[in-house]
Design a protein around this motif. Structure first.
Motif, mmCIF file in Angstrom:
data_model
loop_
_atom_site.group_PDB
_atom_site.id
_atom_site.type_symbol
_atom_site.label_atom_id
_atom_site.label_comp_id
_atom_site.label_asym_id
_atom_site.label_seq_id
_atom_site.Cartn_x
_atom_site.Cartn_y
_atom_site.Cartn_z
ATOM 1 N N SER A 35 0.824 -1.207 0.000
ATOM 2 C CA SER A 35 0.000 0.000 0.000
ATOM 3 C C SER A 35 0.862 1.263 0.000
ATOM 4 C CB SER A 35 -0.922 -0.008 1.229
ATOM 5 O OG SER A 35 -1.671 1.182 1.300
ATOM 6 N N THR A 36 1.945 1.232 0.750
ATOM 7 C CA THR A 36 2.834 2.392 0.797
ATOM 8 C C THR A 36 3.518 2.619 -0.548
ATOM 9 O OG1 THR A 36 3.215 2.004 3.150
ATOM 10 C CG2 THR A 36 4.772 3.431 2.018
ATOM 11 N N LEU A 37 3.919 1.540 -1.211
ATOM 12 C CA LEU A 37 4.512 1.683 -2.541
ATOM 13 C C LEU A 37 3.534 2.332 -3.512
ATOM 14 C CD1 LEU A 37 6.492 -1.677 -3.026
ATOM 15 C CD2 LEU A 37 7.420 0.597 -2.559
ATOM 16 N N GLN A 38 2.278 1.863 -3.465
ATOM 17 C CA GLN A 38 1.271 2.441 -4.343
ATOM 18 C C GLN A 38 1.036 3.911 -4.013
ATOM 19 O OE1 GLN A 38 -0.237 1.019 -7.035
ATOM 20 N NE2 GLN A 38 -1.095 3.069 -7.375
ATOM 21 N N GLN A 39 0.964 4.218 -2.717
ATOM 22 C CA GLN A 39 0.766 5.616 -2.329
ATOM 23 C C GLN A 39 1.971 6.477 -2.725
ATOM 24 O OE1 GLN A 39 -0.105 5.669 1.835
ATOM 25 N NE2 GLN A 39 -2.038 4.535 1.612
ATOM 26 N N ALA A 40 3.182 5.894 -2.610
ATOM 27 C CA ALA A 40 4.375 6.650 -3.015
ATOM 28 C C ALA A 40 4.356 6.946 -4.504
ATOM 29 C CB ALA A 40 5.633 5.861 -2.637
ATOM 30 N N ASP A 42 1.709 7.313 -6.320
ATOM 31 C CA ASP A 42 0.718 8.377 -6.508
ATOM 32 C C ASP A 42 1.286 9.728 -6.072
ATOM 33 O OD1 ASP A 42 -1.019 6.436 -7.391
ATOM 34 O OD2 ASP A 42 -2.068 6.218 -5.459
ATOM 35 N N ILE A 43 2.032 9.747 -4.976
ATOM 36 C CA ILE A 43 2.613 11.004 -4.495
ATOM 37 C C ILE A 43 3.640 11.543 -5.483
ATOM 38 C CG2 ILE A 43 4.082 12.010 -2.703
ATOM 39 C CD1 ILE A 43 2.682 10.136 -0.716
ATOM 40 N N PHE A 44 4.497 10.650 -5.981
ATOM 41 C CA PHE A 44 5.524 11.098 -6.925
ATOM 42 C C PHE A 44 4.900 11.573 -8.233
ATOM 43 C CE2 PHE A 44 8.537 8.178 -4.506
ATOM 44 C CZ PHE A 44 9.092 9.231 -3.807
ATOM 45 N N ASP A 45 3.875 10.858 -8.690
ATOM 46 C CA ASP A 45 3.166 11.322 -9.893
ATOM 47 C C ASP A 45 2.534 12.682 -9.649
ATOM 48 O OD1 ASP A 45 3.861 9.118 -11.325
ATOM 49 O OD2 ASP A 45 1.924 8.068 -11.128
ATOM 50 N N SER A 46 1.964 12.855 -8.472
ATOM 51 C CA SER A 46 1.384 14.151 -8.149
ATOM 52 C C SER A 46 2.459 15.241 -8.097
ATOM 53 C CB SER A 46 0.643 14.067 -6.808
ATOM 54 O OG SER A 46 0.111 15.323 -6.437
ATOM 55 N N LEU A 47 3.661 14.859 -7.594
ATOM 56 C CA LEU A 47 4.760 15.820 -7.553
ATOM 57 C C LEU A 47 5.165 16.251 -8.958
ATOM 58 C CD1 LEU A 47 7.010 17.364 -6.057
ATOM 59 C CD2 LEU A 47 8.373 15.253 -6.154
ATOM 60 N N LEU A 48 5.269 15.285 -9.876
ATOM 61 C CA LEU A 48 5.596 15.615 -11.258
ATOM 62 C C LEU A 48 4.553 16.554 -11.845
ATOM 63 C CD1 LEU A 48 6.746 12.124 -12.653
ATOM 64 C CD2 LEU A 48 8.186 14.005 -11.876
#
Length: 446
Positions: A35-40, A42-48
């Motif tokens: 779950s953390t990998l998936q959330q990470a 999503d977070i990195f994509d959001s950062l981009l």
């Protein structure tokens, strides 16, 4: 496939609880990691996406000269690669000139491989420029993994601590059981006092209560046995002493007449001693009810006939008339041999105290769902105040001149109690004594 486990309650509890904690921690850690990998991601994509949008809202980069277009020093993070083109395709900014992104623009998110490395790219087109923001997937995976491990770390650290707590709680909870086991193990064989262990678990307390009840019954049985042995030794002392004296008289006999008299007395003494030993053994068997024979339907009429056949010779020797009448069949549930012994002892008692030429009346009746055995004699009877005590072992009435051991009625009462029956002594209608035995019918359990 079964897992071999000790029969120890503590071992079983610890095994299953610790296994459950380990499996639970593993499952929780796996789910949290994924779950953390998936959330990470999503977070990195959001950062981009947010980086591209923030660059697209300003025109600062559009005013950069050519000398700045190829520079690599940017305020952006080192793991991000940023490229900006004008609408006519001229690149005006590249954060890392040595690792340029492909010129093919795919708006939105895309995965691109450059020089053996895979990048996650987000492209955004505005009226004034085209912006590409990329991130190396290896860097992303390392950062996501580190973040995931930081999420799982508390669970990994808590699992051993929780196991230790469970180990201590189980061991502490079973300490009263261990104390109870130690108290039982350290007891001497003659110590039958109750086991007192405080703070026993509710699951163990009923077992300990039943064990204490068993010890109470054993203590009563041993006390009864001790009393019986003492009484038996006391009662056997007199017959054995009499036999010794009679044997000495036989040896000192000087003529045939004296020898015959001594032999008759010795034979009578041996017969009395034999009868006493038989009654002592019968009493011991009746008091030892650990493994009684199975109950079965028994006809009381047959029981009385068998008992009468064993005692009729004594009745004929005293010219006593015996009559059996009443119900042709009175069935009860019981043990035939024991019931024959009960009837024989009552008949022995009646014959012993009925005067020569007297009469004994035996009747079988059924009343209110019960079977009755009535034995009437025309002897002297027993005073009402003494009728309860004559059932005690070795008790004999004062002034009684008849030979006996005082065990007959005690044996009869023990047999009756084991058959849920009652024996009462009362005045016979025609004078003398009546022995009344009241049995439950055949349907009553034993």
């Amino acid at each position: 496939m079964s897992i071999p486990l000790s029969y120890s309650l503590r071992a079983r509890l610890l095994f299953f609880l610790l296994a459950a904690i380990a499996v639970g921690a593993l499952v929780q850690g796996t789910i949290a990691y994924r779950s953390t990998l998936q959330q990470a991601d999503d977070i990195f994509d959001s950062l981009l996406q947010r980086t591209a949008l923030s660059l697209g809202t300003g025109d600062g980069l559009l005013r950069m000269g050519p000398s700045h277009a190829t520079g690599s020093a940017t305020p952006m993070a080192d793991d991000l690669i940023i490229q900006i083109w004008t609408p006519d395709g001229v690149r005006v900014f590249n954060s890392r000139s040595r690792r340029p992104l492909p010129d093919q623009i795919i708006l939105g998110f895309a995965d691109t491989e450059v020089e053996g490395s895979t990048y996650r790219v987000y492209s955004l087109a505005t009226p004034f420029q085209v912006i590409q923001v990329a991130q190396d997937m290896q860097v992303r995976k390392r950062m996501a993994g580190a973040l995931a491990w930081r999420t799982v770390a508390p669970t990994a650290a808590a699992a051993p601590l929780l196991m230790l707590i469970v180990w201590c709680v189980v061991s502490w909870s079973l300490r009263p059981v261990k104390r109870a086991r130690a108290e039982v193990a350290n007891r001497r064989p003659e110590d039958l006092s109750p086991i007192n262990v405080p703070d026993l678990p509710d699951e163990i307390r009923p077992l300990m209560q039943e064990l204490n009840l068993l010890l109470e019954r054993m203590r009563g049985a041993f006390a009864q046995q001790k009393q019986f042995v003492g009484d038996a030794a006391h009662e056997l002392r007199s017959p054995l002493a009499a036999l010794t004296l009679q044997l000495q008289s036989l040896r000192r006999a000087s003529d045939d007449a004296s020898r015959r008299v001594a032999e008759q007395r010795l034979a009578a003494g041996i017969e009395r001693a034999t009868r006493l030993v038989e009654q002592l053994l019968s009493m011991a068997r009746q008091e030892d009810a650990a493994e009684p024979a199975p109950a079965e339907p028994v006809d009381l009429a047959d029981v009385v006939r068998l008992a009468l056949s064993e005692t009729l010779a004594d009745a004929n020797a005293k010219n006593i008339g015996v009559e059996l009448r009443g119900e042709p069949q009175a069935r009860v549930r019981g043990r035939r041999d024991d019931l024959v012994l009960l009837a024989r002892n009552l008949l022995d008692n009646a014959i012993k105290y009925t005067p020569a030429g007297g009469h004994i009346d035996i009747r079988l009746e059924t009343q209110a769902g019960q079977a009755l055995l009535l034995i009437d004699d025309n002897g002297p009877g027993i005073p009402a105040a003494e009728r309860g005590r004559v059932f005690d072992r070795f008790y004999r009435l004062e002034g009684n001149t008849q030979h006996g051991s005082g065990l007959g009625l005690a044996i009869a009462r023990a047999i009756a109690e084991r058959h849920a029956a009652t024996i009462t002594l009362e005045d016979a209608p025609a004078g003398g004594l009546r022995a009344r035995v009241t049995f439950p019918r055949e349907s009553a359990p034993i």
